[in-house]
Scaffold this motif. Structure first.
Motif, PDB file in Angstrom:
ATOM      1  N   PRO A  11      37.946  37.875  44.142  1.00  0.00           N
ATOM      2  CA  PRO A  11      37.031  38.125  43.021  1.00  0.00           C
ATOM      3  C   PRO A  11      37.733  38.469  41.714  1.00  0.00           C
ATOM      4  O   PRO A  11      37.340  38.001  40.653  1.00  0.00           O
ATOM      5  N   ARG A  12      38.801  39.268  41.793  1.00  0.00           N
ATOM      6  CA  ARG A  12      39.462  39.656  40.534  1.00  0.00           C
ATOM      7  C   ARG A  12      40.250  38.504  39.929  1.00  0.00           C
ATOM      8  O   ARG A  12      40.727  38.604  38.799  1.00  0.00           O
TER       9      ARG A  12
ATOM     10  N   LYS B 156      30.803  36.476  42.730  1.00  0.00           N
ATOM     11  CA  LYS B 156      32.229  36.220  42.937  1.00  0.00           C
ATOM     12  C   LYS B 156      32.625  36.462  44.381  1.00  0.00           C
ATOM     13  O   LYS B 156      33.419  35.713  44.959  1.00  0.00           O
TER      14      LYS B 156
ATOM     15  N   GLN C  54      38.815  35.459  39.701  1.00  0.00           N
ATOM     16  CA  GLN C  54      37.806  34.473  39.300  1.00  0.00           C
ATOM     17  C   GLN C  54      37.312  34.741  37.871  1.00  0.00           C
ATOM     18  O   GLN C  54      37.024  35.881  37.512  1.00  0.00           O
ATOM     19  N   LYS C  55      37.199  33.688  37.094  1.00  0.00           N
ATOM     20  CA  LYS C  55      36.576  33.777  35.771  1.00  0.00           C
ATOM     21  C   LYS C  55      35.426  32.770  35.757  1.00  0.00           C
ATOM     22  O   LYS C  55      35.626  31.568  35.893  1.00  0.00           O
ATOM     23  N   LEU C  56      34.199  33.269  35.616  1.00  0.00           N
ATOM     24  CA  LEU C  56      33.003  32.429  35.618  1.00  0.00           C
ATOM     25  C   LEU C  56      32.531  32.216  34.188  1.00  0.00           C
ATOM     26  O   LEU C  56      32.337  33.180  33.437  1.00  0.00           O
TER      27      LEU C  56
ATOM     28  N   LEU D 171      31.561  33.660  46.447  1.00  0.00           N
ATOM     29  CA  LEU D 171      32.406  32.481  46.246  1.00  0.00           C
ATOM     30  C   LEU D 171      33.753  32.599  46.963  1.00  0.00           C
ATOM     31  O   LEU D 171      34.460  31.606  47.118  1.00  0.00           O
ATOM     32  N   LEU D 172      34.080  33.805  47.405  1.00  0.00           N
ATOM     33  CA  LEU D 172      35.376  34.031  48.043  1.00  0.00           C
ATOM     34  C   LEU D 172      35.599  33.112  49.233  1.00  0.00           C
ATOM     35  O   LEU D 172      36.639  32.479  49.374  1.00  0.00           O
TER      36      LEU D 172
ATOM     37  N   ALA E 260      40.319  29.849  38.219  1.00  0.00           N
ATOM     38  CA  ALA E 260      41.026  30.773  39.111  1.00  0.00           C
ATOM     39  C   ALA E 260      42.386  31.136  38.543  1.00  0.00           C
ATOM     40  O   ALA E 260      43.102  30.284  38.007  1.00  0.00           O
TER      41      ALA E 260
ATOM     42  N   ASP F 270      31.156  41.095  35.088  1.00  0.00           N
ATOM     43  CA  ASP F 270      30.892  41.461  36.483  1.00  0.00           C
ATOM     44  C   ASP F 270      29.650  42.325  36.647  1.00  0.00           C
ATOM     45  O   ASP F 270      28.909  42.201  37.625  1.00  0.00           O
TER      46      ASP F 270
ATOM     47  N   ALA G  88      29.498  40.118  39.917  1.00  0.00           N
ATOM     48  CA  ALA G  88      30.492  40.545  40.912  1.00  0.00           C
ATOM     49  C   ALA G  88      30.067  40.116  42.313  1.00  0.00           C
ATOM     50  O   ALA G  88      30.898  39.701  43.131  1.00  0.00           O
TER      51      ALA G  88
ATOM     52  N   LEU H   6      34.158  27.695  37.267  1.00  0.00           N
ATOM     53  CA  LEU H   6      35.020  28.726  37.837  1.00  0.00           C
ATOM     54  C   LEU H   6      36.482  28.383  37.546  1.00  0.00           C
ATOM     55  O   LEU H   6      36.954  27.301  37.875  1.00  0.00           O
TER      56      LEU H   6
END
Length: 386
Positions: free
Chosen positions: A62-63, A51, A65-67, A54-55, A95, A76, A48, A93
């Motif tokens: 963040p919500r 993420k 994002q899928k890593l 990375l914003l 999105a 997270d 988390a 990543l």
């Protein structure tokens, strides 16, 4: 004989500490949209935390994002160390659509907003060129006080403006290709409303010295240009009531904005603003503020000084919380847009004064329903319910 220690052992301990510190630091490569983002972080941070880091690099909340690492979606709550990440690890990543912030300026491909047929274009250009230099047009400007030159394919401000502009109250030069607003504009002493939208203006394209000579200016619009900063001299426009600088590339606002004590409407949405100066709280006449689609992580507590603020638009930002005194002191606030932030309804309920704000919001909604505006009684202005 006293043992003063083993120098070799001390060196070994120092080396071990150094090695341990290096192991805690991670240099990661994030693959996103055809580019590689290189980040330094710690293996003690959670997914988390990564993420949120990375914003500012991706504009993806963040919500959204899928890593993915080695084919596995990272959770997270897991630490980066627990995910078996090491220096040089490559993470993908992905999105989600609709969960972006700070979308940046809207780009225009041509001076005109809509397309015309070739015949219509020729007719418009011919009519404009013929009428621009005629006395009749100048007299019309003088009679109405409005110089309307939007969508006129201008590359410079026509000389006729300087000749007849001393009588004008409104100057609209929007949707052209004017790249120079000279100091001479200061001679238009009676201009109250100046519209310079969609001209591709850069920071050095505008003579702010000239603008500050326009002492009666109450409305300034610079939407959809290429501005990255606003100068401190902005504070000299003390009669300004509306400032529109949406869809540019602004990274911040000058602290002198606090000198605009008559400012009622501020729209700086769709920029790259990361920090709001506390001096904004001195703009005591603000009624509506739109800061949506920027890179804000927090707002200053001085927002509570905006006693007559009614509408605050903060959607698509990285906000985690609101100023603690916002609901308590902004006693007229009834519209709050938080779509695309990570602020939940539970967080809002913990802010002092929430109940009074909710009553005002519901009262406004009731009036809208009476006029058939539609809506819901539940809080639906952006905050997730959990």
């Amino acid at each position: 004989m006293e043992n003063k220690g083993n120098p070799n052992k001390e060196d070994e301990e120092i080396e071990n500490k150094k090695s341990s510190s290096e192991e805690e630091n991670l240099k990661l490569q994030i693959k996103f949209g055809g580019q590689t983002i290189r980040l330094n972080t710690s293996n003690h941070n959670t997914v988390a935390d990564l993420k949120f880091l990375l914003l500012s690099h991706t504009n993806v909340l963040p919500r959204g994002q899928k890593l993915i690492f080695k084919g596995k979606v990272l959770n997270d709550s897991d630490t980066l160390g627990a995910c078996d990440l090491h220096n040089g690890s490559k993470i993908m990543l992905i999105a989600s659509q609709g969960l972006h912030q700070g979308e940046g300026p809207l780009q225009k491909n041509s001076p005109a907003i809509y397309q015309k047929t070739q015949v219509e274009e020729h007719i418009q250009i011919y009519s404009y060129r013929r009428s621009l230099v005629t006395k009749t047009r100048g007299e019309r400007w003088k009679a109405t006080g409005v110089i309307g030159l939007s969508e006129s394919r201008l590359k410079a401000i026509p000389d006729a403006v300087w000749e007849w502009g001393s009588f004008a109250r409104v100057l609209d030069l929007s949707n052209n290709c004017i790249h120079d607003i000279p100091a001479k504009i200061g001679c238009l002493k009676y201009i109250q409303k100046l519209v310079l939208n969609s001209n591709g203006l850069l920071d050095d394209s505008i003579s702010w010295q000239g603008l500050t000579e326009m002492k009666g200016l109450t409305y300034l619009s610079l939407d959809q240009n290429q501005l990255t900063t606003l100068p401190s001299s902005l504070g000299a426009l003390t009669y300004l009531e509306q400032l529109h600088v949406a869809s540019n590339k602004l990274a911040n606002l000058p602290s002198e904005i606090g000198l605009l004590t008559r400012l009622e409407i501020l729209k700086v949405n769709n920029n790259r603003i990361t920090v709001i100066p506390p001096s904004l709280g001195d703009c005591s006449s603000l009624i509506e503020v739109d800061m949506s689609s920027n890179l804000l992580a927090e707002l200053p507590e001085t927002f509570g000084n905006l006693k007559i603020l009614k509408a605050l638009h903060l959607n698509n930002n990285g906000l985690k919380s609101l100023p603690s005194n916002l609901f308590k002191k902004c006693v007229q606030l009834s519209t709050l847009d938080l779509h695309g932030t990570i602020i939940t309804i539970d967080i809002l309920r913990q802010v002092e004064g929430w109940e009074d704000f909710d009553r005002r919001r519901c009262s406004k909604l009731k009036k809208q329903l009476e006029f058939h505006a539609g809506g819901s009684a539940e809080f639906d202005e952006g905050a997730d319910k959990n």
